[in-house]
Design a protein around this motif. Structure first.
Motif, short mmCIF file in Angstrom:
data_model
loop_
_atom_site.label_atom_id
_atom_site.label_comp_id
_atom_site.label_asym_id
_atom_site.label_seq_id
_atom_site.Cartn_x
_atom_site.Cartn_y
_atom_site.Cartn_z
N GLU A 248 3.99 -4.95 -15.02
CA GLU A 248 4.56 -3.62 -14.90
C GLU A 248 5.10 -3.44 -13.49
O GLU A 248 4.66 -4.11 -12.54
CB GLU A 248 3.50 -2.55 -15.18
N PHE A 249 6.07 -2.52 -13.36
CA PHE A 249 6.64 -2.22 -12.05
C PHE A 249 6.74 -0.71 -11.92
O PHE A 249 7.48 -0.05 -12.64
CB PHE A 249 8.02 -2.86 -11.90
N ASN A 250 5.93 -0.15 -11.00
CA ASN A 250 5.87 1.30 -10.79
C ASN A 250 6.06 1.60 -9.31
O ASN A 250 5.10 1.82 -8.57
CB ASN A 250 4.51 1.84 -11.28
N PRO A 251 7.31 1.63 -8.84
CA PRO A 251 7.56 1.87 -7.42
C PRO A 251 7.22 3.30 -7.02
O PRO A 251 7.27 4.23 -7.84
CB PRO A 251 9.06 1.61 -7.28
N THR A 252 6.87 3.47 -5.77
CA THR A 252 6.56 4.79 -5.22
C THR A 252 7.39 5.00 -3.96
O THR A 252 8.21 4.15 -3.58
CB THR A 252 5.07 4.90 -4.86
N GLY A 253 7.15 6.10 -3.29
CA GLY A 253 7.81 6.33 -2.00
C GLY A 253 7.26 5.47 -0.89
O GLY A 253 7.79 5.47 0.23
N LYS A 254 6.21 4.72 -1.18
CA LYS A 254 5.57 3.88 -0.16
C LYS A 254 5.75 2.38 -0.38
O LYS A 254 5.58 1.61 0.56
CB LYS A 254 4.08 4.18 -0.09
N LYS A 255 6.05 1.96 -1.62
CA LYS A 255 6.12 0.52 -1.87
C LYS A 255 7.00 0.23 -3.06
O LYS A 255 7.17 1.05 -3.97
CB LYS A 255 4.73 -0.06 -2.10
N GLY A 256 7.56 -1.00 -3.05
CA GLY A 256 8.44 -1.44 -4.12
C GLY A 256 8.23 -2.91 -4.42
O GLY A 256 7.10 -3.38 -4.52
N VAL A 257 9.33 -3.68 -4.50
CA VAL A 257 9.27 -5.08 -4.91
C VAL A 257 8.36 -5.90 -4.01
O VAL A 257 7.63 -6.77 -4.48
CB VAL A 257 10.69 -5.67 -4.93
N ASN A 262 -0.17 -5.36 -0.05
CA ASN A 262 -1.37 -4.84 -0.71
C ASN A 262 -1.98 -5.88 -1.64
O ASN A 262 -1.31 -6.82 -2.07
CB ASN A 262 -1.02 -3.60 -1.54
N ASP A 263 -3.26 -5.69 -1.97
CA ASP A 263 -3.88 -6.47 -3.02
C ASP A 263 -3.22 -6.11 -4.35
O ASP A 263 -2.56 -5.08 -4.47
CB ASP A 263 -5.38 -6.20 -3.09
N TRP A 264 -3.43 -6.95 -5.36
CA TRP A 264 -2.70 -6.79 -6.61
C TRP A 264 -2.84 -5.39 -7.21
O TRP A 264 -1.87 -4.81 -7.70
CB TRP A 264 -3.14 -7.84 -7.62
N GLU A 265 -4.04 -4.83 -7.21
CA GLU A 265 -4.21 -3.55 -7.90
C GLU A 265 -3.46 -2.41 -7.22
O GLU A 265 -3.22 -1.35 -7.83
CB GLU A 265 -5.70 -3.19 -8.01
N ARG A 267 -0.34 -2.82 -5.72
CA ARG A 267 1.08 -3.11 -5.63
C ARG A 267 1.87 -2.30 -6.65
O ARG A 267 1.33 -1.85 -7.67
CB ARG A 267 1.35 -4.60 -5.87
N ALA A 268 3.16 -2.14 -6.38
CA ALA A 268 4.04 -1.50 -7.37
C ALA A 268 4.23 -2.42 -8.57
O ALA A 268 4.29 -1.97 -9.71
CB ALA A 268 5.38 -1.16 -6.74
N GLY A 269 4.34 -3.71 -8.31
CA GLY A 269 4.48 -4.70 -9.37
C GLY A 269 3.16 -5.40 -9.60
O GLY A 269 2.58 -5.97 -8.66
#
Length: 350
Positions: A248-257, A262-265, A267-269
């Motif tokens: 899944e890919f759920n970007p936010t205002g703080k992180k993207g691709v 971050n650790d996996w849990e 991440r945006a992806g």
């Protein structure tokens, strides 16, 4: 059209020091009990396969295959993801990737590369002895550190990188050709083969070598924001191996691709267990079936939330429910009739 084989499971992520995950018999029984029909074997786990013996002895391969078959399973592919990675390593990654190599070639990049090439070749011979026609691996990378170019890449750098990568793989590809086995590169971030354009660059650099093929894993395309369905339309003739893995890919205002380190849990992806992510597997299975891709549907479990035990239980059912029995007839055949040229002419008014 062709019916996809499966379900199968890649054993790598389930290996453990505890039973049943510490022996081939144990893992075969476990997989069979869950409803899997095939296993993809990671060749770096010596308790699952002795690659030196497999490359030298038909008797050993016959016995290994017979053991797996006795559980109602088939070996779908051998995997050299870790060893293939070591065919091409940029010096910036030497320390971290040394852990994939045996002690006697660590801190010696040249010896490590030679060892990796030899091991992957042995996997080609072992595959042939086992009656397997596809092999799963990584390409390695000399250029990944330049993928987001700052400072800008000097002219000619990319061409030189792919020429060198092809030079290292060409003897391996030639060996696999002699053995009648396809090399299926998993297209993956961190590898020089990480999307369609880079695959085409490599294919061209190898002189369009017929053993250059693909392991299709849509999860990595979601994390790159690449159209994983159109990818099948472009490259279906090269797809000879298939990892069924969700993401899944759920970007936010703080992180993207790129994930913010971050650790996996966090991440945006993120990789998810089958059915828990965003991937349209119904369309994937439809396209692969329609194009006649002769592949095993192999579950690769990687999830930062769900346990591997639950993921494996659910994965076999998920894949089985998505396999399409390819039709051998057209649904409106009942309305057809014998071809009569005079009738055709009448229909056309000629």
């Amino acid at each position: 059209m062709k019916t996809i084989k499966g379900p199968a499971v890649f054993l790598a992520q389930f290996v453990d020091s505890k039973a049943p995950f510490n022996s081939l018999d144990g893992m075969c029984q476990w997989a069979a009990d869950l409803g899997y029909k095939g296993i993809q074997i990671p060749t770096w786990e010596s308790f699952l396969i002795d690659l030196d013996k497999a490359a030298e002895s038909q008797t050993y391969c016959d016995e290994l295959k017979g053991k797996v078959n006795s559980y109602g399973l088939e070996i779908t592919e051998l995997s050299t993801h870790l060893q293939g990675q070591l065919v091409a390593v940029h010096p910036a990654f030497d320390i971290m990737f040394d852990g994939f190599a045996p002690n006697h070639v660590r801190n010696n990049p040249k010896a490590r590369t030679e060892w990796a090439v030899d091991v992957v070749k042995k996997a080609g011979t072992a595959s042939r002895r086992l009656g397997i026609t596809a092999h799963a691996t990584f390409s390695g990378s000399l250029l990944w550190h330049t993928s987001y170019p700052w400072p800008q890449r000097p002219p000619g750098l990319v061409d030189m990188g792919f020429e060198e990568l092809a030079k290292r793989w060409k003897p391996i590809l030639d060996h696999f050709d002699e053995e009648g086995v396809d090399v299926c590169y998993e297209i993956h971030p961190g590898e020089d083969l990480h999307d369609g354009d880079t695959f085409e660059r490599f294919l061209k650099a190898t002189g369009n070598h017929k053993r250059v093929n693909l392991l299709y894993d849509p999860s990595h395309f979601v994390l790159q924001q690449l159209d994983y369905l159109a990818y099948i339309d472009f490259y279906h003739e090269f797809i000879k191996s298939f990892h069924v893995k969700d993401s899944e890919f759920n970007p936010t205002g703080k992180k993207g691709v790129y994930g913010g380190y971050n650790d996996w849990e966090n991440r945006a992806g993120r990789f998810r267990s089958l059915g828990d992510g965003q991937i349209d597997f119904k369309t994937i299975f439809s396209k692969l079936t329609q194009y006649g891709c002769d592949v095993w549907a192999v579950m690769e479990w990687e999830c930062c939330i769900k346990s591997p035990e639950q993921g494996a239980r659910e994965g076999a059912i998920f894949i089985q429910d998505h396999i399409i029995e390819a039709t051998q007839r057209t649904f409106d055949d009942f309305a057809g009739g014998e071809t009569d040229k005079e009738v055709l002419k009448n229909i056309l008014g000629i």
